[in-house]
Motif scaffolding. Structure first.
Motif, PDB file in Angstrom:
ATOM      1  N   SER A  75       0.809  -1.219   0.000  1.00  0.00           N
ATOM      2  CA  SER A  75       0.000   0.000   0.000  1.00  0.00           C
ATOM      3  C   SER A  75       0.847   1.276   0.000  1.00  0.00           C
ATOM      4  CB  SER A  75      -0.945   0.004   1.196  1.00  0.00           C
ATOM      5  OG  SER A  75      -0.221   0.081   2.395  1.00  0.00           O
ATOM      6  N   VAL A  76       2.105   1.189   0.431  1.00  0.00           N
ATOM      7  CA  VAL A  76       2.965   2.376   0.414  1.00  0.00           C
ATOM      8  C   VAL A  76       3.915   2.285  -0.777  1.00  0.00           C
ATOM      9  CG1 VAL A  76       2.878   2.652   2.914  1.00  0.00           C
ATOM     10  CG2 VAL A  76       4.761   1.409   1.916  1.00  0.00           C
ATOM     11  N   GLY A  77       4.345   3.407  -1.234  1.00  0.00           N
ATOM     12  CA  GLY A  77       5.265   3.444  -2.363  1.00  0.00           C
ATOM     13  C   GLY A  77       6.704   3.258  -1.925  1.00  0.00           C
ATOM     14  N   GLU A  78       7.579   3.042  -2.917  1.00  0.00           N
ATOM     15  CA  GLU A  78       8.998   2.844  -2.608  1.00  0.00           C
ATOM     16  C   GLU A  78       9.659   4.108  -2.080  1.00  0.00           C
ATOM     17  OE1 GLU A  78      11.387   0.941  -5.554  1.00  0.00           O
ATOM     18  OE2 GLU A  78       9.800  -0.480  -6.051  1.00  0.00           O
ATOM     19  N   ASN A  79       9.071   5.261  -2.362  1.00  0.00           N
ATOM     20  CA  ASN A  79       9.652   6.520  -1.877  1.00  0.00           C
ATOM     21  C   ASN A  79       9.125   6.898  -0.487  1.00  0.00           C
ATOM     22  OD1 ASN A  79       7.077   7.014  -2.694  1.00  0.00           O
ATOM     23  ND2 ASN A  79       7.552   8.795  -3.951  1.00  0.00           N
ATOM     24  N   HIS A  80       8.301   6.058   0.097  1.00  0.00           N
ATOM     25  CA  HIS A  80       7.784   6.308   1.449  1.00  0.00           C
ATOM     26  C   HIS A  80       8.950   6.231   2.439  1.00  0.00           C
ATOM     27  CE1 HIS A  80       5.534   5.650   5.184  1.00  0.00           C
ATOM     28  NE2 HIS A  80       4.541   6.258   4.570  1.00  0.00           N
ATOM     29  N   PRO A  81       8.987   7.103   3.439  1.00  0.00           N
ATOM     30  CA  PRO A  81      10.119   7.129   4.381  1.00  0.00           C
ATOM     31  C   PRO A  81      10.342   5.817   5.147  1.00  0.00           C
ATOM     32  CG  PRO A  81       8.589   8.948   4.807  1.00  0.00           C
ATOM     33  CD  PRO A  81       8.018   8.156   3.706  1.00  0.00           C
ATOM     34  N   GLN A  82       9.291   5.069   5.395  1.00  0.00           N
ATOM     35  CA  GLN A  82       9.436   3.839   6.169  1.00  0.00           C
ATOM     36  C   GLN A  82       9.509   2.584   5.307  1.00  0.00           C
ATOM     37  OE1 GLN A  82       6.163   3.965   8.923  1.00  0.00           O
ATOM     38  NE2 GLN A  82       7.437   4.911  10.484  1.00  0.00           N
ATOM     39  N   HIS A  83       9.523   2.754   3.997  1.00  0.00           N
ATOM     40  CA  HIS A  83       9.525   1.588   3.107  1.00  0.00           C
ATOM     41  C   HIS A  83      10.720   0.672   3.361  1.00  0.00           C
ATOM     42  CE1 HIS A  83      10.127  -0.695  -0.636  1.00  0.00           C
ATOM     43  NE2 HIS A  83       8.793  -0.711  -0.653  1.00  0.00           N
ATOM     44  N   ARG A  84      11.875   1.260   3.502  1.00  0.00           N
ATOM     45  CA  ARG A  84      13.095   0.474   3.704  1.00  0.00           C
ATOM     46  C   ARG A  84      13.052  -0.314   5.028  1.00  0.00           C
ATOM     47  NH1 ARG A  84      17.777   1.208   0.961  1.00  0.00           N
ATOM     48  NH2 ARG A  84      19.680   0.388   1.853  1.00  0.00           N
ATOM     49  N   GLU A  85      12.557   0.341   6.090  1.00  0.00           N
ATOM     50  CA  GLU A  85      12.451  -0.321   7.394  1.00  0.00           C
ATOM     51  C   GLU A  85      11.430  -1.453   7.360  1.00  0.00           C
ATOM     52  OE1 GLU A  85      12.788  -1.415  11.351  1.00  0.00           O
ATOM     53  OE2 GLU A  85      14.140  -0.288  10.063  1.00  0.00           O
ATOM     54  N   LEU A  86      10.306  -1.226   6.707  1.00  0.00           N
ATOM     55  CA  LEU A  86       9.294  -2.273   6.583  1.00  0.00           C
ATOM     56  C   LEU A  86       9.832  -3.465   5.798  1.00  0.00           C
ATOM     57  CD1 LEU A  86       6.146  -0.093   5.811  1.00  0.00           C
ATOM     58  CD2 LEU A  86       6.666  -1.280   7.945  1.00  0.00           C
ATOM     59  N   LEU A  87      10.563  -3.183   4.742  1.00  0.00           N
ATOM     60  CA  LEU A  87      11.150  -4.245   3.924  1.00  0.00           C
ATOM     61  C   LEU A  87      12.173  -5.047   4.728  1.00  0.00           C
ATOM     62  CD1 LEU A  87      10.995  -5.382   1.084  1.00  0.00           C
ATOM     63  CD2 LEU A  87      12.812  -3.814   0.431  1.00  0.00           C
ATOM     64  N   ARG A  88      12.947  -4.348   5.558  1.00  0.00           N
ATOM     65  CA  ARG A  88      13.927  -5.027   6.406  1.00  0.00           C
ATOM     66  C   ARG A  88      13.232  -5.939   7.419  1.00  0.00           C
ATOM     67  NH1 ARG A  88      15.902  -5.061  11.144  1.00  0.00           N
ATOM     68  NH2 ARG A  88      14.671  -3.337  11.945  1.00  0.00           N
ATOM     69  N   ARG A  89      12.165  -5.446   8.055  1.00  0.00           N
ATOM     70  CA  ARG A  89      11.423  -6.256   9.019  1.00  0.00           C
ATOM     71  C   ARG A  89      10.783  -7.473   8.353  1.00  0.00           C
ATOM     72  NH1 ARG A  89       7.420  -2.372  11.819  1.00  0.00           N
ATOM     73  NH2 ARG A  89       6.520  -4.365  12.440  1.00  0.00           N
ATOM     74  N   LEU A  90      10.266  -7.276   7.146  1.00  0.00           N
ATOM     75  CA  LEU A  90       9.660  -8.392   6.424  1.00  0.00           C
ATOM     76  C   LEU A  90      10.718  -9.429   6.069  1.00  0.00           C
ATOM     77  CD1 LEU A  90       7.174  -9.674   5.148  1.00  0.00           C
ATOM     78  CD2 LEU A  90       7.653  -8.357   3.086  1.00  0.00           C
ATOM     79  N   SER A  91      11.884  -9.004   5.667  1.00  0.00           N
ATOM     80  CA  SER A  91      12.962  -9.944   5.347  1.00  0.00           C
ATOM     81  C   SER A  91      13.383 -10.741   6.580  1.00  0.00           C
ATOM     82  CB  SER A  91      14.174  -9.189   4.787  1.00  0.00           C
ATOM     83  OG  SER A  91      13.836  -8.550   3.593  1.00  0.00           O
ATOM     84  N   LEU A  92      13.437 -10.078   7.722  1.00  0.00           N
ATOM     85  CA  LEU A  92      13.793 -10.752   8.968  1.00  0.00           C
ATOM     86  C   LEU A  92      12.739 -11.804   9.335  1.00  0.00           C
ATOM     87  CD1 LEU A  92      15.691 -10.959  11.404  1.00  0.00           C
ATOM     88  CD2 LEU A  92      14.306  -9.183  12.500  1.00  0.00           C
ATOM     89  N   LEU A  93      11.474 -11.458   9.208  1.00  0.00           N
ATOM     90  CA  LEU A  93      10.413 -12.418   9.497  1.00  0.00           C
ATOM     91  C   LEU A  93      10.445 -13.593   8.524  1.00  0.00           C
ATOM     92  CD1 LEU A  93       7.398 -10.095  10.355  1.00  0.00           C
ATOM     93  CD2 LEU A  93       8.544 -11.696  11.863  1.00  0.00           C
ATOM     94  N   GLU A  94      10.721 -13.293   7.272  1.00  0.00           N
ATOM     95  CA  GLU A  94      10.814 -14.352   6.266  1.00  0.00           C
ATOM     96  C   GLU A  94      11.950 -15.317   6.613  1.00  0.00           C
ATOM     97  OE1 GLU A  94      10.895 -14.730   1.399  1.00  0.00           O
ATOM     98  OE2 GLU A  94      10.966 -12.754   2.344  1.00  0.00           O
ATOM     99  N   LEU A  95      13.056 -14.785   7.072  1.00  0.00           N
ATOM    100  CA  LEU A  95      14.179 -15.619   7.491  1.00  0.00           C
ATOM    101  C   LEU A  95      13.793 -16.497   8.682  1.00  0.00           C
ATOM    102  CD1 LEU A  95      17.177 -16.353   7.226  1.00  0.00           C
ATOM    103  CD2 LEU A  95      17.667 -14.467   8.780  1.00  0.00           C
ATOM    104  N   LYS A  96      13.102 -15.917   9.667  1.00  0.00           N
ATOM    105  CA  LYS A  96      12.662 -16.694  10.826  1.00  0.00           C
ATOM    106  C   LYS A  96      11.712 -17.817  10.416  1.00  0.00           C
ATOM    107  CE  LYS A  96      13.110 -13.085  14.316  1.00  0.00           C
ATOM    108  NZ  LYS A  96      12.395 -12.259  15.303  1.00  0.00           N
ATOM    109  N   LEU A  97      10.811 -17.533   9.479  1.00  0.00           N
ATOM    110  CA  LEU A  97       9.874 -18.553   9.010  1.00  0.00           C
ATOM    111  C   LEU A  97      10.606 -19.682   8.299  1.00  0.00           C
ATOM    112  CD1 LEU A  97       6.985 -16.264   7.765  1.00  0.00           C
ATOM    113  CD2 LEU A  97       6.831 -17.971   9.579  1.00  0.00           C
ATOM    114  N   ARG A  98      11.577 -19.327   7.478  1.00  0.00           N
ATOM    115  CA  ARG A  98      12.344 -20.361   6.768  1.00  0.00           C
ATOM    116  C   ARG A  98      13.164 -21.201   7.739  1.00  0.00           C
ATOM    117  NH1 ARG A  98      14.397 -16.895   1.619  1.00  0.00           N
ATOM    118  NH2 ARG A  98      12.435 -16.934   0.469  1.00  0.00           N
ATOM    119  N   GLN A  99      13.712 -20.565   8.765  1.00  0.00           N
ATOM    120  CA  GLN A  99      14.472 -21.307   9.772  1.00  0.00           C
ATOM    121  C   GLN A  99      13.581 -22.273  10.541  1.00  0.00           C
ATOM    122  OE1 GLN A  99      16.326 -18.176  12.036  1.00  0.00           O
ATOM    123  NE2 GLN A  99      18.207 -18.273  10.835  1.00  0.00           N
TER     124      GLN A  99
END
Length: 122
Positions: A75-99
Motif C-alpha cells: 500500500s505504500v510506495g517505494e519513496n515512502h520514508p518507512q519503506h526500507r524499514e518495513l522491507l527489512r522487518r519483512l525480510s527478517l520475518l521471512e528468514l525466521k519462518l524459513r528457519q
C-alpha cells in the motif's frame, strides 16, 4: 474412571435432569470441531486452551505479522520514508519462518495463483 471424571459426570447428569441444558443457543445444531488429528493426544487439551485464549505458536505469529507487513508494503510506495524499514522487518520475518521450516510462498502471491489454478482444474 477417575474421581474427577465421576464428579463431572454426576454434575452433568444432575444439570440434564434439572433441564439446565434445554434451550441453549445452538441447541440441535451440529458441533464444529477442529481437526486436531495432527496434534499428539496428550497435547490436544493444552493446544485447545492456548488457541481459545488467542495464543499462537511463534511461527504463526511471524506469519501473521509478515502478511500484515506485506500488505502494508503493497500500500505504500517505494519513496515512502518507512519503506526500507518495513522491507527489512519483512525480510527478517521471512528468514525466521524459513528457519522454522515453513514456506514463505504466501508472501509472493504464488500460492494464491497456484491454488486458483488447482481449483480451476477440478
Amino acid at each position: 474412571m477417575w474421581l474427577l471424571d465421576q464428579w463431572a459426570e454426576r454434575h452433568i447428569l444432575d444439570a440434564q435432569n434439572k433441564g439446565e441444558f434445554d434451550n441453549l443457543p445452538g441447541c440441535g445444531e451440529p458441533l464444529t470441531l477442529d481437526d486436531d488429528s495432527h496434534v499428539p493426544p496428550e497435547l490436544r487439551a493444552g493446544y485447545r486452551l492456548l488457541k481459545n485464549a488467542g495464543c499462537l505458536p511463534p511461527e504463526l505469529e511471524y506469519r501473521r505479522e509478515a502478511i500484515a507487513l506485506a500488505d502494508l508494503l503493497n500500500s505504500v510506495g517505494e519513496n515512502h520514508p518507512q519503506h526500507r524499514e518495513l522491507l527489512r522487518r519483512l525480510s527478517l520475518l521471512e528468514l525466521k519462518l524459513r528457519q522454522a521450516g515453513l514456506s514463505t510462498d504466501f508472501l509472493r502471491g504464488d500460492y494464491a495463483i497456484k491454488l486458483q489454478q488447482k481449483l480451476n482444474e477440478e
